[in-house]
Design a protein around this motif. Structure first.
Motif, mmCIF file in Angstrom:
data_model
loop_
_atom_site.group_PDB
_atom_site.id
_atom_site.type_symbol
_atom_site.label_atom_id
_atom_site.label_comp_id
_atom_site.label_asym_id
_atom_site.label_seq_id
_atom_site.Cartn_x
_atom_site.Cartn_y
_atom_site.Cartn_z
ATOM 1 N N TYR A 1 21.482 8.593 26.550
ATOM 2 C CA TYR A 1 21.278 8.268 25.136
ATOM 3 C C TYR A 1 22.358 8.885 24.268
ATOM 4 O O TYR A 1 22.770 10.041 24.489
ATOM 5 N N ASP A 2 22.776 8.116 23.252
ATOM 6 C CA ASP A 2 23.618 8.655 22.187
ATOM 7 C C ASP A 2 22.687 9.163 21.091
ATOM 8 O O ASP A 2 22.062 8.363 20.363
ATOM 9 N N ILE A 3 22.557 10.465 20.952
ATOM 10 C CA ILE A 3 21.628 11.053 19.983
ATOM 11 C C ILE A 3 22.354 12.121 19.186
ATOM 12 O O ILE A 3 22.969 13.025 19.772
ATOM 13 N N PRO A 4 22.299 12.055 17.856
ATOM 14 C CA PRO A 4 22.865 13.149 17.069
ATOM 15 C C PRO A 4 22.169 14.459 17.439
ATOM 16 O O PRO A 4 20.938 14.518 17.514
ATOM 17 N N THR A 5 22.932 15.504 17.706
ATOM 18 C CA THR A 5 22.333 16.774 18.115
ATOM 19 C C THR A 5 21.556 17.388 16.964
ATOM 20 O O THR A 5 22.104 17.613 15.884
ATOM 21 N N PRO A 6 20.253 17.642 17.155
ATOM 22 C CA PRO A 6 19.468 18.281 16.090
ATOM 23 C C PRO A 6 20.018 19.672 15.766
ATOM 24 O O PRO A 6 20.648 20.326 16.603
ATOM 25 N N THR A 7 19.748 20.131 14.551
ATOM 26 C CA THR A 7 20.113 21.484 14.152
ATOM 27 C C THR A 7 18.840 22.275 13.885
ATOM 28 O O THR A 7 17.817 21.717 13.480
ATOM 29 N N ILE A 8 18.905 23.560 14.148
ATOM 30 C CA ILE A 8 17.757 24.430 13.935
ATOM 31 C C ILE A 8 18.117 25.433 12.853
ATOM 32 O O ILE A 8 19.106 26.178 12.969
ATOM 33 N N GLU A 9 17.339 25.417 11.764
ATOM 34 C CA GLU A 9 17.578 26.300 10.631
ATOM 35 C C GLU A 9 16.268 26.941 10.216
ATOM 36 O O GLU A 9 15.255 26.250 10.046
ATOM 37 N N ASN A 10 16.291 28.260 10.057
ATOM 38 C CA ASN A 10 15.110 28.999 9.609
ATOM 39 C C ASN A 10 13.869 28.671 10.437
ATOM 40 O O ASN A 10 12.764 28.518 9.909
ATOM 41 N N GLY A 11 14.073 28.537 11.741
ATOM 42 C CA GLY A 11 12.943 28.312 12.625
ATOM 43 C C GLY A 11 12.428 26.891 12.658
ATOM 44 O O GLY A 11 11.408 26.626 13.299
ATOM 45 N N GLN A 12 13.104 25.979 11.969
ATOM 46 C CA GLN A 12 12.698 24.582 11.991
ATOM 47 C C GLN A 12 13.826 23.723 12.535
ATOM 48 O O GLN A 12 15.000 23.998 12.301
ATOM 49 N N VAL A 13 13.445 22.677 13.270
ATOM 50 C CA VAL A 13 14.440 21.770 13.816
ATOM 51 C C VAL A 13 14.581 20.586 12.877
ATOM 52 O O VAL A 13 13.591 19.990 12.446
#
Length: 500
Positions: free
Chosen positions: A442-454
């Motif tokens: 799959y081509d999926i934008p990589t999620p980012t994790i900030e302040n404990g939330q994805v």
């Protein structure tokens, strides 16, 4: 995005989840009522909230996996009752996530108003299952009543167990972290559904090489034995064939999966397709003699997109929200056995690999493999991978490849198949067949994790109470190759050739 538009028949199981009972966000996903952030925050009636761990999901013992000897003429009715039990869990879970205010004011609310009534309703269906088995000349297991009770799973525990036999009806239990705040409040990442959470993701570079620790799904072939391959080119669901049925586990039941599947190969896949329907259907496979059905739960990007099923069962109404991601590549490969030759699969053989309920059932039937292109020696079982730039997400399923030599299915849809043992041999009484290996990229934008939330996570569709955990991934197959093609597959594998 389109979907399967075949006319639906009346289901055996209860269909409706009352829309008025759901709290919706955007596309209709179940939303968490996250009212109180502190264990001592004042409720609206000025009573101090009890310091209890909030239940984030429901664990019910899997009755279907305990059914080993169901007479053939009772299986349709039993599968229908099991699907109704799944609906009961979905309804109870919905009540769990829409009564947070009541739970905050009453520590016994979950047990008295959700788990207790659920146990009573499950007991009715278990009694029906026992009656149907016995009427058909079988003998129902004597301990099924012990499986009626369900438990609530609070946040903050470890990965789900599946060891509880249902005798306890309380709110204790395991469960992978359902929230990030430690106080038990579920984390919806701001998108209105429970999961995935930040703890469900891992940087692929942090996964040790060759560390996959599940015994299931070991590749069957090696440098010895039958070393050939056969690859079936069937596309990536260009025809947009989607539905939330499960023809293997819940035949005749509309929305039997409670989550949406991608389909490639056979184009007549829904809960009501007979073997004759499958044999007469069109196929997306280049080799028109392969009318097999290959299907798996869709991946979605939780980016706020309202899909075609945003308000439907199996979709947004059951917490499966966001943009459906079709694979950029779907490789369907059959391989051999380390120890020797393989024999032909029987037509209409059904195989389920993995466990859609493994978050609460435990890992006995789990067969999850997540990775990234360029890092495929690093396989994660219970985390979604965060891939570096230029790398794609990979899902791999290596199916059971030992067949009992007699049955195309079994009462629990598992006992007629087995995984190879550590040395590649089959258990006593089982024969080696071509092993199906499904690789989805799959081509999926990589999620980012900030302040404990994805942020903008991707997730596999799941039963609502499974919280979109990666370990619930699974894959399904029905063999509908004609006899000549199956013989060709076997010959290619046994003679060491690579064929398509």
């Amino acid at each position: 995005m389109g979907r399967n538009t075949r006319k639906r028949r009346t289901p055996l199981a209860t269909k409706a989840i009352a829309a008025s009972a759901a709290l919706a966000l955007g596309g209709g996903g179940l939303i968490w009522a996250n009212f109180y952030a502190s264990a001592h925050e004042k409720a609206p009636d000025n009573r101090t909230k009890r310091n209890v761990s909030q239940v984030v999901t429901i664990y019910c013992p899997d009755v279907g996996q305990k059914l080993r000897n169901v007479p053939d003429r009772a299986r349709g009715e039993v599968d229908g009752e099991l699907a109704s039990m799944d609906q009961q869990i979905t309804d109870a879970y919905q009540r769990l996530v829409t009564t947070r205010r009541a739970q905050a004011g009453d520590a016994n609310f979950v047990q008295n108003s959700i788990l207790g009534p659920l146990k009573d309703r499950r007991k009715v269906l278990i009694d029906r299952i026992k009656l149907q088995i016995n009427r058909a000349g079988g003998k129902a297991p004597g301990n099924l009543d012990r499986l009626a009770g369900c438990t609530g799973r609070p946040a903050g525990g470890q990965n789900g167990g599946g060891q509880n036999d249902g005798q306890n009806g309380g709110q204790n239990g395991g469960g992978q972290d359902g929230g990030q705040n430690g106080g038990g409040q579920p984390d919806d990442n701001g998108n209105g559904v429970a999961g995935p959470v930040a703890a469900d993701f891992i940087d692929i570079k942090d996964v040790p090489p060759n560390s996959r620790n599940l015994p299931n799904g070991l590749p069957a072939n090696g440098d010895t034995g039958s070393t050939g391959t056969f690859t079936s080119e069937c596309g990536t669901n260009e025809n947009n064939l989607f539905n939330s049925d499960n023809l293997i586990a819940a035949p005749g039941v509309d929305n039997g999966a409670h989550h949406v599947h991608d389909y490639v190969g056979n184009q007549d896949n829904d809960a009501f397709s007979s073997d004759q329907d499958l044999a007469n259907a069109d196929t997306s496979c280049q080799n028109q003699a392969d009318k097999s059905t290959y299907y798996w739960p869709v991946l979605r990007l939780q980016d706020g997109t309202e899909e075609f099923d945003a308000n439907d069962q199996g979709g947004g109404a059951e917490g499966n929200i966001g943009r459906i991601l079709k694979p950029a590549q779907a490789e369907l490969k059959f391989v051999g056995n380390k120890q020797g030759d393989v024999v032909a699969m029987p037509k209409f053989l059904r195989i389920i690999t993995g466990d859609a309920k493994s978050f609460v059932n435990g890992t006995a039937n789990a067969n999850t493999s997540w990775s990234c292109t360029g890092f495929e020696d690093r396989q994660s079982t219970d985390k979604y991978p965060l891939c570096p730039e230029g790398s794609q997400v990979v899902r791999t399923s290596n199916f059971q490849s030992c067949w009992d030599g007699q049955n195309i299915d079994s009462a629990n849809h598992r006992d007629h198949m087995a995984f190879v043992q550590a040395d590649g041999s089959c258990p006593n009484g089982f024969q080696a067949i071509p092993q199906l290996q499904v690789k989805l990229v799959y081509d999926i934008p990589t999620p980012t994790i900030e302040n404990g939330q994805v942020q903008n996570p991707y997730a596999v569709d799941s039963f609502p109470e499974q919280l979109h955990k990666p370990i619930t991934d699974h894959n399904d197959f029905i063999n509908v190759m004609d006899e000549d093609l199956m013989n060709e597959v076997v010959e290619c594998i046994n003679t060491g050739r690579d064929c398509t």
